[in-house]
Design an enzyme around this catalytic site. Sequence first.
Site, short mmCIF file in Angstrom:
data_model
loop_
_atom_site.label_atom_id
_atom_site.label_comp_id
_atom_site.label_asym_id
_atom_site.label_seq_id
_atom_site.Cartn_x
_atom_site.Cartn_y
_atom_site.Cartn_z
CB CYS A 2 57.63 -32.12 -9.47
SG CYS A 2 57.33 -30.57 -10.25
NE ARG A 30 56.17 -37.20 -6.95
CZ ARG A 30 56.42 -37.44 -5.68
NH1 ARG A 30 55.92 -38.51 -5.11
NH2 ARG A 30 57.17 -36.62 -4.98
CD1 TRP A 77 50.41 -29.60 -8.87
CD2 TRP A 77 51.69 -28.28 -7.63
NE1 TRP A 77 49.58 -28.86 -8.07
CE2 TRP A 77 50.34 -28.04 -7.30
CE3 TRP A 77 52.69 -27.54 -6.97
CZ2 TRP A 77 49.96 -27.10 -6.32
CZ3 TRP A 77 52.32 -26.62 -6.01
CH2 TRP A 77 50.95 -26.41 -5.70
CG ASN A 103 59.70 -32.98 -6.12
OD1 ASN A 103 59.78 -33.88 -5.31
ND2 ASN A 103 58.80 -32.04 -6.02
N GLY A 104 60.51 -29.61 -6.23
CA GLY A 104 60.72 -28.78 -5.04
C GLY A 104 60.97 -27.32 -5.41
CD GLU A 478 38.45 -37.19 3.48
OE1 GLU A 478 39.02 -36.16 3.91
OE2 GLU A 478 38.89 -37.83 2.50
CE LYS A 482 38.36 -36.88 -0.33
NZ LYS A 482 39.73 -37.19 -0.35
CD GLU A 485 40.61 -33.73 -2.43
OE1 GLU A 485 41.83 -33.73 -2.28
OE2 GLU A 485 39.89 -34.70 -2.09
CG HIS A 501 25.54 -20.26 16.50
ND1 HIS A 501 24.92 -19.45 17.42
CD2 HIS A 501 25.45 -21.52 17.00
CE1 HIS A 501 24.48 -20.17 18.44
NE2 HIS A 501 24.79 -21.44 18.20
CE LYS A 601 47.53 -40.47 -3.42
NZ LYS A 601 46.18 -40.05 -3.07
N1 GLU Z 1 59.91 -25.33 -8.80
C1 GLU Z 1 59.82 -26.20 -9.94
C2 GLU Z 1 58.89 -25.62 -11.01
O1 GLU Z 1 58.05 -24.81 -10.77
C3 GLU Z 1 59.37 -27.60 -9.54
C4 GLU Z 1 58.01 -27.60 -8.90
C5 GLU Z 1 57.60 -28.82 -8.03
O2 GLU Z 1 58.35 -29.68 -7.66
O3 GLU Z 1 56.43 -28.91 -7.68
O4 GLU Z 1 58.99 -25.96 -12.13
#
Ligand code: GLU
Length: 606
Positions: A2, A30, A77, A103-104, A478, A482, A485, A501, A601
Amino acid sequence: MCGIVAIAVSERREDLGVILTEALKRLEYRGYDSVGVAVVDSGVLRVAKNVGAVDAVAKLEGFARLSGSVGIGHTRWATHGAPTRENAHPHVDCGMRVAVAHNGIIENYSELKEMLRSRGHVFASETDTEVVPHLVEELKSSGADTYSAFKRAISMLRGAFAIVAVDAGHPRRIFFARKVSPLIVGLGDGVVLVSSDIVSILPFTNRAVVLNDDEVGYAEPGLVFVEALGGGPADLSSRVVQVEYAAEDFGKGPYEHYMLKEIYEQPHSLAQTLSGLVSAKEEVERAARVLGESDNVYVVGAGSSYHASLVGALYFRYLGLRAYAFVASEASVYLRGVGEGDAVVAVSQSGETIDTLLAVRESVRRGARVVALVNNPLSTIAREAGTYVYLRSGPEISVAATKTFTSQVAALVYLGTVLAKDGSHTSRVLEALRRLPEVTASVIESSEGAARSLARRMSSAQSAYYLGRAFGYPISAEGALKIKEVAYVHAEAYPAGESKHGPISLVVREFPVFFTVVGELDELVEGNVEEMKARGAYVVTVLPRDRVTPVLERNSDAMISLPRVSLEVSLVTYVIPYQLLAYYTAVERGLNPDRPRNLAKTVTVF
Ligand code: GLU
């Protein structure tokens, strides 16, 4: 994860929505589940948001029509609730006065939601975030001013988060709070910004204050107030920093995607990393001393940084140190028994990766000495580690790490070299590393054609193995990461000696198997190559020109032969063909390599 941003300007701007859109584009890496903005204009709060990429949502929802003197924006996100329009941020209270971007994660959101519901609040989303505007509204209803209500609300939240908010009654004020997730205040002329990343602040100013954990406050153009939750006001005069990046570092240049630009930038980014290490002599020597004096060295990271950690730990072992690498998300288990005589090297591009940050904190708590390797000197990990080494790779916008991985490996090898007791080894390696930028350019050149033609084959592949021994394994890991991803090919890395094995049972005609031949034990890889070829695999070997043997030549369907260089230089550069292969495979498959599905990211949630 986020991206959040807030901007307040001294004079009302007709183009506030456009300014927010530009800032959000810089944060899109993000998270790109949804996008939204909220502005305050003449005492009215307006919100526009939807699912999709910044440009598309901005157009669809008419961000350009939004004017005002303060606004917030968000790229999501999703953690709580699907990526839908309802769950897109900003979220608002019942009275449409307060808007919040977050965010979070707010851990205790269900109990708060229940309490707020019982007080009559109506919720429009499934997010944890939405409790915040309602909580502020609830606390304001008993007479508190907005800032007191906001501060009180923040003190009631548990979890890891960064929050920005606006209130319709405050035409130029941003409210903000930080607990764990990063937040930076940018101080410009007639403008103040608050954002999760300096990238969205830089077009306006390079003067910034990095907020500490558990700080809360508000900002208006020319005025910033910050206080510790439960403590007194903070003195910001000594905390203003000048940021080094140039705004033009953020463009795509002539490249179609950031990922390709960043792959091609490696001769330059590695030159920057090396000259930075040379000029930061004191920090580097201090870091090398910490490692050299320790009983054990633990190297931790997540994702590509974990693979760099594996290369680094193995190289430290090669030099005779007791070194181990592990994933940061398991640090609490692996760090048991770690103590004062030990050193922990924390590797994180952003310097904000939550698992790595927690590993740093746990290591500090146990009395171990911590050296961080980060690409952001303002980051939390840089600030909390006793010593940090700044990678100077420049901003990496593409979600998949490329140039920062090679910088991390270069820095780890450099550290090892500085601390090596054998003086002739040190001077030989330092001499070899001086040629790194030039070798990198020639590795790119030698790989480009083969990567493009192999990409056509890989675009129809379901699975692949990436095999190597000793140093060849983390480089293979790595490479596999890549292509997984960005091109969604199921790729599995395995120590080559283990391939018989178990993994070999999947190998049928044309099954792609990549071998990374680099450094130690490479003569033993030949046997594995023969075994795979005998089962009809499509074998690709990545190796130094002078290691091409008749056996390898006979059994390889394709070879990417690279310049003959010292072990240290190959550890940094031999991943490049795999980066190019992943990129071109994604493009062949019609995917956007800069924006892989479900990824973001900087991972700031557990
Ligand atoms: N928890 C919040 C949501 O789902 C923010 C998510 C985040 O920061 O990734 O909208």
